[in-house]
Design a protein around this motif. Structure first.
Motif, PDB file in Angstrom:
ATOM      1  N   LEU A 102      -1.714  15.465   9.413  1.00  0.00           N
ATOM      2  CA  LEU A 102      -1.649  14.830  10.735  1.00  0.00           C
ATOM      3  C   LEU A 102      -2.080  13.362  10.683  1.00  0.00           C
ATOM      4  CD1 LEU A 102      -1.229  15.079  13.829  1.00  0.00           C
ATOM      5  CD2 LEU A 102      -3.620  15.802  13.983  1.00  0.00           C
ATOM      6  N   PHE A 103      -3.164  13.080   9.952  1.00  0.00           N
ATOM      7  CA  PHE A 103      -3.626  11.693   9.875  1.00  0.00           C
ATOM      8  C   PHE A 103      -2.563  10.821   9.209  1.00  0.00           C
ATOM      9  CE2 PHE A 103      -8.225  13.501   9.443  1.00  0.00           C
ATOM     10  CZ  PHE A 103      -8.256  13.780  10.798  1.00  0.00           C
ATOM     11  N   GLY A 104      -1.910  11.356   8.176  1.00  0.00           N
ATOM     12  CA  GLY A 104      -0.882  10.588   7.462  1.00  0.00           C
ATOM     13  C   GLY A 104       0.331  10.329   8.337  1.00  0.00           C
ATOM     14  N   ASP A 105       0.653  11.283   9.188  1.00  0.00           N
ATOM     15  CA  ASP A 105       1.767  11.093  10.118  1.00  0.00           C
ATOM     16  C   ASP A 105       1.484   9.911  11.031  1.00  0.00           C
ATOM     17  OD1 ASP A 105       4.137  11.722  11.610  1.00  0.00           O
ATOM     18  OD2 ASP A 105       2.839  12.573  13.156  1.00  0.00           O
ATOM     19  N   ILE A 106       0.296   9.888  11.585  1.00  0.00           N
ATOM     20  CA  ILE A 106      -0.051   8.847  12.561  1.00  0.00           C
ATOM     21  C   ILE A 106      -0.220   7.485  11.868  1.00  0.00           C
ATOM     22  CG2 ILE A 106      -1.797   8.101  14.228  1.00  0.00           C
ATOM     23  CD1 ILE A 106      -2.384  11.183  14.618  1.00  0.00           C
ATOM     24  N   LEU A 107      -0.942   7.471  10.755  1.00  0.00           N
ATOM     25  CA  LEU A 107      -1.205   6.181  10.091  1.00  0.00           C
ATOM     26  C   LEU A 107       0.072   5.560   9.544  1.00  0.00           C
ATOM     27  CD1 LEU A 107      -4.573   6.869   8.224  1.00  0.00           C
ATOM     28  CD2 LEU A 107      -4.220   5.732  10.437  1.00  0.00           C
TER      29      LEU A 107
ATOM     30  N   PHE B 243       0.220  23.726   9.868  1.00  0.00           N
ATOM     31  CA  PHE B 243       0.549  25.083   9.434  1.00  0.00           C
ATOM     32  C   PHE B 243      -0.571  26.089   9.663  1.00  0.00           C
ATOM     33  CE2 PHE B 243       3.324  22.271   7.010  1.00  0.00           C
ATOM     34  CZ  PHE B 243       4.551  22.921   7.100  1.00  0.00           C
ATOM     35  N   GLY B 244      -1.783  25.624  10.073  1.00  0.00           N
ATOM     36  CA  GLY B 244      -2.944  26.512  10.145  1.00  0.00           C
ATOM     37  C   GLY B 244      -2.808  27.600  11.206  1.00  0.00           C
ATOM     38  N   LYS B 245      -3.404  28.732  10.946  1.00  0.00           N
ATOM     39  CA  LYS B 245      -3.461  29.835  11.898  1.00  0.00           C
ATOM     40  C   LYS B 245      -4.920  30.057  12.280  1.00  0.00           C
ATOM     41  CE  LYS B 245       0.927  31.143  11.822  1.00  0.00           C
ATOM     42  NZ  LYS B 245       1.614  29.895  12.063  1.00  0.00           N
ATOM     43  N   PRO B 246      -5.253  30.482  13.516  1.00  0.00           N
ATOM     44  CA  PRO B 246      -4.307  30.801  14.575  1.00  0.00           C
ATOM     45  C   PRO B 246      -3.699  29.569  15.222  1.00  0.00           C
ATOM     46  CG  PRO B 246      -6.557  31.014  15.378  1.00  0.00           C
ATOM     47  CD  PRO B 246      -6.650  30.715  13.913  1.00  0.00           C
ATOM     48  N   SER B 247      -2.557  29.813  15.856  1.00  0.00           N
ATOM     49  CA  SER B 247      -1.864  28.773  16.593  1.00  0.00           C
ATOM     50  C   SER B 247      -1.206  29.445  17.783  1.00  0.00           C
ATOM     51  CB  SER B 247      -0.821  28.144  15.661  1.00  0.00           C
ATOM     52  OG  SER B 247      -0.042  27.225  16.382  1.00  0.00           O
TER      53      SER B 247
ATOM     54  N   THR C 187      -4.959  25.020  14.381  1.00  0.00           N
ATOM     55  CA  THR C 187      -6.082  25.139  13.462  1.00  0.00           C
ATOM     56  C   THR C 187      -5.846  24.275  12.230  1.00  0.00           C
ATOM     57  OG1 THR C 187      -6.369  27.434  14.177  1.00  0.00           O
ATOM     58  CG2 THR C 187      -7.473  26.790  12.130  1.00  0.00           C
ATOM     59  N   MET C 188      -6.826  23.454  11.899  1.00  0.00           N
ATOM     60  CA  MET C 188      -6.706  22.619  10.702  1.00  0.00           C
ATOM     61  C   MET C 188      -7.456  23.315   9.563  1.00  0.00           C
ATOM     62  SD  MET C 188      -7.166  18.579  10.581  1.00  0.00           S
ATOM     63  CE  MET C 188      -7.334  17.592   9.120  1.00  0.00           C
ATOM     64  N   VAL C 189      -6.706  23.760   8.580  1.00  0.00           N
ATOM     65  CA  VAL C 189      -7.298  24.458   7.438  1.00  0.00           C
ATOM     66  C   VAL C 189      -6.843  23.779   6.162  1.00  0.00           C
ATOM     67  CG1 VAL C 189      -7.595  26.692   6.268  1.00  0.00           C
ATOM     68  CG2 VAL C 189      -6.800  26.643   8.633  1.00  0.00           C
ATOM     69  N   TYR C 190      -7.746  23.561   5.239  1.00  0.00           N
ATOM     70  CA  TYR C 190      -7.362  23.170   3.881  1.00  0.00           C
ATOM     71  C   TYR C 190      -8.013  24.065   2.853  1.00  0.00           C
ATOM     72  CZ  TYR C 190      -4.353  19.266   4.781  1.00  0.00           C
ATOM     73  OH  TYR C 190      -3.272  18.514   5.172  1.00  0.00           O
ATOM     74  N   GLN C 191      -7.207  24.667   2.012  1.00  0.00           N
ATOM     75  CA  GLN C 191      -7.722  25.425   0.867  1.00  0.00           C
ATOM     76  C   GLN C 191      -8.056  24.420  -0.237  1.00  0.00           C
ATOM     77  OE1 GLN C 191      -8.129  28.676   1.092  1.00  0.00           O
ATOM     78  NE2 GLN C 191      -7.069  28.848   3.074  1.00  0.00           N
ATOM     79  N   ARG C 192      -9.043  24.786  -1.049  1.00  0.00           N
ATOM     80  CA  ARG C 192      -9.458  23.913  -2.152  1.00  0.00           C
ATOM     81  C   ARG C 192      -8.265  23.439  -2.996  1.00  0.00           C
ATOM     82  NH1 ARG C 192     -13.297  22.491  -5.871  1.00  0.00           N
ATOM     83  NH2 ARG C 192     -14.978  23.166  -4.548  1.00  0.00           N
ATOM     84  N   TYR C 193      -7.375  24.377  -3.370  1.00  0.00           N
ATOM     85  CA  TYR C 193      -6.279  24.002  -4.282  1.00  0.00           C
ATOM     86  C   TYR C 193      -5.343  22.984  -3.637  1.00  0.00           C
ATOM     87  CZ  TYR C 193      -2.651  26.773  -1.905  1.00  0.00           C
ATOM     88  OH  TYR C 193      -1.752  27.239  -0.987  1.00  0.00           O
TER      89      TYR C 193
ATOM     90  N   LEU D  13       0.849  -1.188   0.000  1.00  0.00           N
ATOM     91  CA  LEU D  13       0.000   0.000   0.000  1.00  0.00           C
ATOM     92  C   LEU D  13       0.884   1.237   0.000  1.00  0.00           C
ATOM     93  CD1 LEU D  13      -0.136   1.395   3.092  1.00  0.00           C
ATOM     94  CD2 LEU D  13      -1.448  -0.661   3.566  1.00  0.00           C
ATOM     95  N   LEU D  14       0.283   2.352  -0.363  1.00  0.00           N
ATOM     96  CA  LEU D  14       1.027   3.604  -0.430  1.00  0.00           C
ATOM     97  C   LEU D  14       0.217   4.681   0.265  1.00  0.00           C
ATOM     98  CD1 LEU D  14       3.325   5.378  -1.630  1.00  0.00           C
ATOM     99  CD2 LEU D  14       1.864   5.710  -3.620  1.00  0.00           C
ATOM    100  N   ILE D  15       0.782   5.222   1.341  1.00  0.00           N
ATOM    101  CA  ILE D  15       0.129   6.346   2.005  1.00  0.00           C
ATOM    102  C   ILE D  15       0.622   7.630   1.336  1.00  0.00           C
ATOM    103  CG2 ILE D  15      -0.121   7.617   4.177  1.00  0.00           C
ATOM    104  CD1 ILE D  15       0.243   4.924   5.644  1.00  0.00           C
ATOM    105  N   ILE D  16      -0.316   8.404   0.818  1.00  0.00           N
ATOM    106  CA  ILE D  16       0.036   9.724   0.267  1.00  0.00           C
ATOM    107  C   ILE D  16      -0.449  10.759   1.269  1.00  0.00           C
ATOM    108  CG2 ILE D  16      -0.223  11.348  -1.633  1.00  0.00           C
ATOM    109  CD1 ILE D  16      -0.475   9.065  -3.529  1.00  0.00           C
ATOM    110  N   ARG D  17       0.522  11.335   1.940  1.00  0.00           N
ATOM    111  CA  ARG D  17       0.252  12.271   3.034  1.00  0.00           C
ATOM    112  C   ARG D  17       0.424  13.696   2.534  1.00  0.00           C
ATOM    113  NH1 ARG D  17       4.519  13.203   8.084  1.00  0.00           N
ATOM    114  NH2 ARG D  17       3.336  14.899   9.043  1.00  0.00           N
ATOM    115  N   GLU D  18      -0.611  14.526   2.711  1.00  0.00           N
ATOM    116  CA  GLU D  18      -0.471  15.950   2.377  1.00  0.00           C
ATOM    117  C   GLU D  18       0.553  16.527   3.356  1.00  0.00           C
ATOM    118  OE1 GLU D  18      -0.530  19.911   1.715  1.00  0.00           O
ATOM    119  OE2 GLU D  18      -1.007  19.102   3.698  1.00  0.00           O
ATOM    120  N   LEU D  19       1.543  17.274   2.855  1.00  0.00           N
ATOM    121  CA  LEU D  19       2.697  17.573   3.720  1.00  0.00           C
ATOM    122  C   LEU D  19       2.935  19.049   4.027  1.00  0.00           C
ATOM    123  CD1 LEU D  19       4.835  15.747   5.117  1.00  0.00           C
ATOM    124  CD2 LEU D  19       6.388  16.308   3.250  1.00  0.00           C
ATOM    125  N   THR D  20       2.292  19.967   3.332  1.00  0.00           N
ATOM    126  CA  THR D  20       2.623  21.380   3.599  1.00  0.00           C
ATOM    127  C   THR D  20       1.407  22.188   4.035  1.00  0.00           C
ATOM    128  OG1 THR D  20       2.426  21.822   1.228  1.00  0.00           O
ATOM    129  CG2 THR D  20       4.647  21.470   2.078  1.00  0.00           C
ATOM    130  N   GLY D  21       0.359  21.493   4.496  1.00  0.00           N
ATOM    131  CA  GLY D  21      -0.844  22.205   4.937  1.00  0.00           C
ATOM    132  C   GLY D  21      -1.436  21.569   6.180  1.00  0.00           C
TER     133      GLY D  21
END
Ligand code: NAD
Ligand code: IPM
Ligand code: MN
Length: 357
Positions: A245-250, A146-150, A160-166, A134-142
């Motif tokens: 975060l989920f990809g880090d843990i899984l 990285f979310g604000k506020p923190s 803060t967990m934020v994801y922009q559409r792009y 299997l291959l875990i593809i973890r989003e790595l720069t969002g």
């Protein structure tokens, strides 16, 4: 061909697994006509000691001038330690996040593969572990990294967990495109039953699927169930795409399947220069004993050859040699007897290089 590799050994076992891997890469280089120029740069806790920051300017500049970045692992002991008392912006882990942002590597590939014949190294039943690929593809720069506020004040802590559409669209495309070249199935892991940010993630993944990749299989799992399914029946998965975060843990959880966190590699892609590092950390508990498992770093070097340098045959050679050395006698974390240097010699000796045949 001359290839310039920026090497960031890091801390504790980081330099141990890096030097072992460079030994193997030098043999590969000779065999495949690759003239590696390994330049080592300060990073992590050792850079804090020498330069007052985990990602010094000299390293920031050097990585951008290289063909690929090979990293060991950085960080101090998990308990009380001077590096862990620094302000957040000067901490080792912040340096790791800055490096990923600096390189723009939003897509972190963490393959979990049980080589045929090596299922006995797993603490899971052989029939469960056997054939896992299997291959875990973890989003790595969002996401929450990285979310604000923190903030952390005496009265409250906020992340803060934020994801922009792009951000979701581009990682979704990586997942679907990768699945087409593999088993044709994507599992998106989220917590959409509770979190708005996860419902957004799911909506965007579905939109990209419907409009661009309807031929690829797609299913959704909640992250709590996904954790259970990964150890219960890992063969059901092909590509798993998930938030930072989920990809880090899984991915640490999935390390149980091949038998040790020490064997999992990763490739971080999406910018002009790739970053290649094992999934594990600096393991201060075993550092200096010469027993660190170098497989995760060696397989990361194979990913560097395959994805960063387009040298697939050289990558295959490392993977084959690692598999053979593991079958003969692995390192102690996998129940074997070899130390880092004996294992590394075995990998070098097993390399199927053209000049030897
Ligand atoms: P860890 O991955 O360093 O260690 C977890 C356990 O796995 C330990 O028992 C360790 O001995 C074992 N282990 C890890 N790698 C191994 C290997 N190659 N061979 C044999 N055994 C291995 O995780 P941790 O203890 O939570 O973190 C230690 C430090 O590493 C922390 O400072 C953390 O922030 C940092 N860290 C860095 C990275 C990175 O550089 N990318 C990744 C994870 C953790
Ligand atoms: C990893 C590590 C890092 C992460 C830490 C050390 C910043 O755990 O690479 O898996 O959380 O991404
Ligand atoms: Mn991790």
């Amino acid at each position: 061909m001359r290839v310039s590799i920026a090497v960031l050994p890091g801390d504790f076992i980081g330099p141990e697994v890096i030097e072992a891997t460079i030994e193997v890469l030098n043999v590969v280089g000779e065999g495949f006509g690759l003239d590696f120029d390994f330049q080592r740069y300060p990073f992590g806790g050792s850079a804090i000691e020498a330069y007052g920051q985990p990602l010094p300017d000299i390293t920031r500049e050097a990585v951008l001038g290289s063909n690929a970045v090979l990293m060991g692992s950085a960080g101090g002991p998990v308990g009380d330690h001077p590096w862990n008392r620094l302000p957040r912006e000067l901490r080792v882990e912040t340096g790791i996040l800055q490096l990923r942002k600096h390189l723009g590597v939003f897509s972190n590939l963490r393959p979990v593969k049980v080589f045929s014949g090596l299922e006995h190294l797993s603490p899971l039943k052989s029939e469960v572990a056997q054939g896992t690929d299997l291959l875990i593809i973890r989003e790595l720069t969002g996401g929450i990294y990285f979310g604000k506020p923190s903030e952390n004040t005496p009265e409250r802590g906020v992340s803060t967990m934020v994801y922009q559409r792009y951000e979701v669209e581009r990682i979704a495309r990586v997942a679907f495109e990768t699945a087409i070249a593999r088993g044709g199935k994507v599992t998106s892991v989220d917590k959409a039953n509770v979190l708005d940010v996860s419902q957004h993630w799911r909506d965007v993944i579905e939109g990209v699927h419907r409009t661009e990749f309807p031929q690829v299989g797609l299913e959704h799992l909640y992250v709590d169930n996904a954790a259970m399914q990964i150890v219960r029946d890992p063969k059901q998965f092909d590509v798993i795409v998930t938030a930072n975060l989920f990809g880090d843990i899984l991915s640490d959880l999935a390390a149980v399947i091949p038998g040790s966190l020490g064997v999992l590699p990763s490739a971080s892609l999406g910018g002009p220069i790739g970053l290649f590092e094992p999934v594990h950390g600096s393991a201060p508990d075993i550092a200096g004993k010469g027993i660190a498992n170098p497989v995760g770093t060696m397989l990361s070097a194979a990913m560097m050859l395959r994805f960063g340098l387009r040298e697939g045959a050289a990558a295959d050679a490392i993977e084959e040699a690692v598999q053979q050395a593991l079958a003969e006698d692995p390192t102690q974390d996998l129940g074997g007897t070899r130390n880092t240097s004996a294992f590394t010699e075995a990998v070098s000796a097993a390399l199927p290089i053209p000049s030897r045949s």
